[in-house]
Scaffold this motif. Structure first.
Motif, mmCIF file in Angstrom:
data_model
loop_
_atom_site.group_PDB
_atom_site.id
_atom_site.type_symbol
_atom_site.label_atom_id
_atom_site.label_comp_id
_atom_site.label_asym_id
_atom_site.label_seq_id
_atom_site.Cartn_x
_atom_site.Cartn_y
_atom_site.Cartn_z
ATOM 1 N N ASP A 116 0.460 0.685 -13.399
ATOM 2 C CA ASP A 116 0.279 -0.761 -13.540
ATOM 3 C C ASP A 116 1.147 -1.302 -14.668
ATOM 4 O OD1 ASP A 116 -1.489 -0.824 -11.464
ATOM 5 O OD2 ASP A 116 -3.289 -0.729 -12.738
ATOM 6 N N GLY A 117 1.205 -0.531 -15.759
ATOM 7 C CA GLY A 117 2.018 -0.978 -16.897
ATOM 8 C C GLY A 117 3.493 -1.073 -16.529
ATOM 9 N N MET A 118 3.996 -0.103 -15.774
ATOM 10 C CA MET A 118 5.399 -0.118 -15.372
ATOM 11 C C MET A 118 5.671 -1.290 -14.430
ATOM 12 S SD MET A 118 7.633 2.894 -13.520
ATOM 13 C CE MET A 118 6.393 3.109 -12.236
ATOM 14 N N LEU A 119 4.780 -1.547 -13.496
ATOM 15 C CA LEU A 119 4.974 -2.649 -12.559
ATOM 16 C C LEU A 119 4.898 -3.999 -13.275
ATOM 17 C CD1 LEU A 119 2.862 -1.402 -9.491
ATOM 18 C CD2 LEU A 119 5.349 -1.426 -9.721
ATOM 19 N N GLU A 131 7.775 -13.315 -0.977
ATOM 20 C CA GLU A 131 9.215 -13.136 -1.148
ATOM 21 C C GLU A 131 9.517 -12.073 -2.193
ATOM 22 O OE1 GLU A 131 8.240 -16.594 -4.003
ATOM 23 O OE2 GLU A 131 7.412 -15.701 -2.191
ATOM 24 N N GLU A 132 8.536 -11.195 -2.440
ATOM 25 C CA GLU A 132 8.675 -10.174 -3.474
ATOM 26 C C GLU A 132 8.947 -8.798 -2.852
ATOM 27 O OE1 GLU A 132 5.145 -10.226 -5.804
ATOM 28 O OE2 GLU A 132 5.217 -12.386 -6.168
ATOM 29 N N PHE A 133 9.880 -8.098 -3.480
ATOM 30 C CA PHE A 133 10.248 -6.743 -3.048
ATOM 31 C C PHE A 133 10.179 -5.804 -4.245
ATOM 32 C CE2 PHE A 133 12.216 -9.707 -0.162
ATOM 33 C CZ PHE A 133 12.085 -9.111 1.084
ATOM 34 N N LEU A 134 10.013 -4.535 -3.952
ATOM 35 C CA LEU A 134 9.980 -3.507 -4.992
ATOM 36 C C LEU A 134 10.828 -2.330 -4.526
ATOM 37 C CD1 LEU A 134 8.606 -2.594 -7.725
ATOM 38 C CD2 LEU A 134 7.009 -1.320 -6.273
ATOM 39 N N VAL A 135 11.660 -1.820 -5.430
ATOM 40 C CA VAL A 135 12.479 -0.655 -5.138
ATOM 41 C C VAL A 135 12.047 0.478 -6.061
ATOM 42 C CG1 VAL A 135 14.803 0.290 -4.923
ATOM 43 C CG2 VAL A 135 14.397 -2.142 -4.489
ATOM 44 N N ILE A 136 11.672 1.617 -5.492
ATOM 45 C CA ILE A 136 11.276 2.793 -6.276
ATOM 46 C C ILE A 136 12.493 3.707 -6.374
ATOM 47 C CG2 ILE A 136 9.716 4.768 -6.408
ATOM 48 C CD1 ILE A 136 7.777 3.162 -4.627
ATOM 49 N N ARG A 161 0.831 -1.205 0.000
ATOM 50 C CA ARG A 161 0.000 0.000 0.000
ATOM 51 C C ARG A 161 0.867 1.258 0.000
ATOM 52 N NH1 ARG A 161 -4.220 1.633 4.855
ATOM 53 N NH2 ARG A 161 -4.774 3.700 4.042
ATOM 54 N N HIS A 162 1.884 1.255 0.849
ATOM 55 C CA HIS A 162 2.801 2.390 0.900
ATOM 56 C C HIS A 162 3.511 2.559 -0.442
ATOM 57 C CE1 HIS A 162 6.029 4.656 3.497
ATOM 58 N NE2 HIS A 162 5.691 5.317 2.393
ATOM 59 N N ALA A 163 3.915 1.445 -1.035
ATOM 60 C CA ALA A 163 4.626 1.505 -2.306
ATOM 61 C C ALA A 163 3.767 2.151 -3.396
ATOM 62 C CB ALA A 163 5.055 0.106 -2.730
ATOM 63 N N LEU A 164 2.497 1.760 -3.468
ATOM 64 C CA LEU A 164 1.612 2.317 -4.494
ATOM 65 C C LEU A 164 1.357 3.816 -4.266
ATOM 66 C CD1 LEU A 164 -0.943 -0.616 -4.886
ATOM 67 C CD2 LEU A 164 0.913 0.023 -6.435
ATOM 68 N N GLU A 165 1.204 4.231 -2.973
ATOM 69 C CA GLU A 165 1.019 5.656 -2.684
ATOM 70 C C GLU A 165 2.246 6.457 -3.092
ATOM 71 O OE1 GLU A 165 -0.043 6.204 1.381
ATOM 72 O OE2 GLU A 165 -2.002 5.231 1.187
ATOM 73 N N ARG A 166 3.428 5.924 -2.782
ATOM 74 C CA ARG A 166 4.664 6.621 -3.134
ATOM 75 C C ARG A 166 4.838 6.678 -4.652
ATOM 76 N NH1 ARG A 166 9.592 7.505 -0.538
ATOM 77 N NH2 ARG A 166 10.993 8.556 -2.024
ATOM 78 N N LEU A 167 4.494 5.593 -5.316
ATOM 79 C CA LEU A 167 4.602 5.581 -6.779
ATOM 80 C C LEU A 167 3.693 6.633 -7.413
ATOM 81 C CD1 LEU A 167 4.886 1.888 -8.068
ATOM 82 C CD2 LEU A 167 6.406 3.823 -8.554
ATOM 83 N N SER A 168 2.493 6.807 -6.870
ATOM 84 C CA SER A 168 1.578 7.822 -7.400
ATOM 85 C C SER A 168 2.197 9.210 -7.284
ATOM 86 C CB SER A 168 0.251 7.786 -6.638
ATOM 87 O OG SER A 168 -0.406 6.549 -6.830
ATOM 88 N N GLN A 169 2.838 9.476 -6.156
ATOM 89 C CA GLN A 169 3.488 10.771 -5.965
ATOM 90 C C GLN A 169 4.654 10.950 -6.935
ATOM 91 O OE1 GLN A 169 4.644 10.724 -1.848
ATOM 92 N NE2 GLN A 169 2.542 10.569 -1.097
ATOM 93 N N GLU A 170 5.456 9.904 -7.113
ATOM 94 C CA GLU A 170 6.623 9.997 -7.992
ATOM 95 C C GLU A 170 6.216 10.140 -9.460
ATOM 96 O OE1 GLU A 170 9.585 10.414 -7.090
ATOM 97 O OE2 GLU A 170 9.458 9.935 -4.967
#
Length: 470
Positions: free
Chosen positions: A435-438, A379-384, A310-319
């Motif tokens: 979504d396309g980028m992810l 076991e999945e991670f995402l780096v913005i 959830r935090h990742a998606l909020e941060r991605l929207s801002q970026e």
């Protein structure tokens, strides 16, 4: 002088002499010398003759003065215990002669200078003391809290009278003999209540009130103004200046203390309001902290303490919004732990959790302040990677791969490192879609796994510029 004295003045002098003789006689004790007792007894006889008093009238006068003396002693807070009677003084004067004592010269020389002054000087507080004595039993029946009270009065008797009643009621009393001194004490001691005379030297009561009301410290004070005049215009002037109460002289102690208790109730209410406000502020602060903790809990993965999906998606929207505004690049790195299911199956979920925590620490140690590591699944991670092209993000991903490969997890019988498969994707402003980028980053992670794991893929497989490291 041969001149004849004015009869009124002559009688006034006689009254003063008589009063002094009576005061000396009242303070006589058994320890006084015979000569001193005889001198005082003789002056009493002269007093009775001067005013032509019968024995009954003189005894009545003696009783009245004795009673008043004790009462004023309490008010002035000085020793005023007079046990001597006219008969007892006569007995002391008839005692056998003893060796002359230094005190006996008073009667022989016809002077009493010093007796009255000595009696006054033995009191616990001098006229110049700012803090009046407060050693009184607290009267809990008043139902209020102890206040700091400043008494500003140029007449010492009135000042002591007011201070006595205030201290008796349990308040801490400060005193000043003029308005200028009172203003200084008000700033030094921050009293809750000021009781001030109107007509005073240096600075009168009205100017004192106005000066206090102009200051930050004096805005919340309760002020009682005293005066000997009660004209309508003076009352209006007192209240316009900022006084809360107005009393006329001579002061009636009962009315004064009723006014003080009224001020005490106001003080108590203000204290309660302040206490309620402080308590409310604390609760608001606690709620803010709790709310912040709940927000952090809602946006944080409890196992690794990394930001969650959830935090990742909020941060991605801002970026993404930032990238669309200023044209800066934006990339993400999708990460999978290689063969993580086998770790859980062979060593249990506790070991799997230990591996996840170690990988999280390793990834966090490879990023800068502008990059954010999140756990978005098992076991999945995402780096913005804000302000990073795919090529720059690929370098960051390679650094992460090498760090994980070199990091050994120790848990129970498990003693080895785990490897990562990483996919890199850059945000396309021509076709803006989170979504396309992810999805593209996930596809490249899958390509890394297909390619043998423990590698980074930053381009599509069909692209001639395929980038794979590891």
């Amino acid at each position: 002088s041969d001149e004849t004295l004015d009869p009124m003045a002559e009688r006034l002098v006689s009254v003063f002499h008589g009063a002094r003789s009576l005061a000396d006689a009242l303070t006589t004790t058994d320890e006084d010398s015979v000569a001193l007792c005889r001198a005082r007894n003789e002056r009493l006889a002269s007093l009775r003759a001067t005013f032509n008093l019968t024995p009954e009238e003189f005894n009545q006068l003696w009783s009245q003065v004795s009673s008043d003396w004790r009462e004023w002693g309490k008010i002035m807070n000085i020793e005023a215990d007079c046990k001597t009677t006219p008969g007892r003084l006569a007995e002391l004067a008839r005692r056998p002669e003893r060796e002359p004592e230094p005190e006996a010269v008073e009667g022989a020389q016809g002077g009493d200078i010093g007796d009255g002054e000595a009696a006054l000087s033995t009191g616990p507080a001098s006229e110049n003391a700012n803090l009046l004595p407060t050693a009184f039993v607290r009267n809990e029946s008043n139902g209020g809290s102890c206040m700091r009270v400043l008494v500003v009065e140029d007449d010492p008797i009135t000042r002591k009278l007011i201070g006595f009643h205030l201290a008796k009621d349990g308040h801490q009393v400060f005193s000043a003999s003029n308005g200028k001194e009172g203003l200084k004490l008000a700033f030094d001691h921050s009293p809750h209540l000021v009781v001030s005379d109107w007509m005073m030297p240096e600075l009168d009561g009205i100017e004192l009130v106005r000066s206090l009301r102009r200051s930050e410290e004096g805005r919340h004070l309760q002020i009682i103004l005293l005066t000997g005049r009660e004209e309508e215009q003076r009352v209006i002037e007192a209240f316009d200046a900022g006084a809360d109460e107005y009393l006329t002289k001579p002061i009636n102690p009962k009315i004064l203390m009723a006014r003080v208790r009224s001020a005490q109730r106001v003080f108590g209410l203000r204290e309660q309001v302040k206490s309620d406000a402080d308590q409310l502020s604390r609760k608001v602060a606690e709620m803010a902290v709790l709310n912040r903790k709940l927000q952090m809990a809602a946006l944080t993965d409890p196992l690794t303490e990394l930001p969650n999906r959830r935090h990742a998606l909020e941060r991605l929207s801002q970026e993404v919004a930032q990238s669309m505004r200023d044209g800066t690049p934006l990339s993400v790195i999708s990460i999978d732990i290689d063969k993580f299911k086998s770790v859980n199956d062979a060593h249990g979920h506790d070991t799997g959790d230990a591996v996840l925590r170690d990988v999280a620490r390793s990834l966090r140690g490879c990023v800068r302040a502008t990059e954010l590591v999140c756990r978005v699944g098992g076991e999945e991670f995402l780096v913005i990677c804000s302000r990073a092209t795919a090529a720059k993000a690929a370098l960051i991903a390679e650094r992460m791969r090498l760090a994980s490969e070199a990091n050994t997890t120790h848990h129970g019988e498990f003693r080895r490192a785990v490897t990562l498969s990483l996919g890199v994707a850059e945000f396309d402003r021509a076709r803006p879609s989170i979504d396309g980028m992810l999805k593209l980053a996930d596809e490249r992670t899958y390509l890394a796994k297909q390619g043998g794991r423990n590698r980074v893929v930053a381009q599509d497989a069909g692209d001639s510029a395929l980038r794979a490291t590891g």
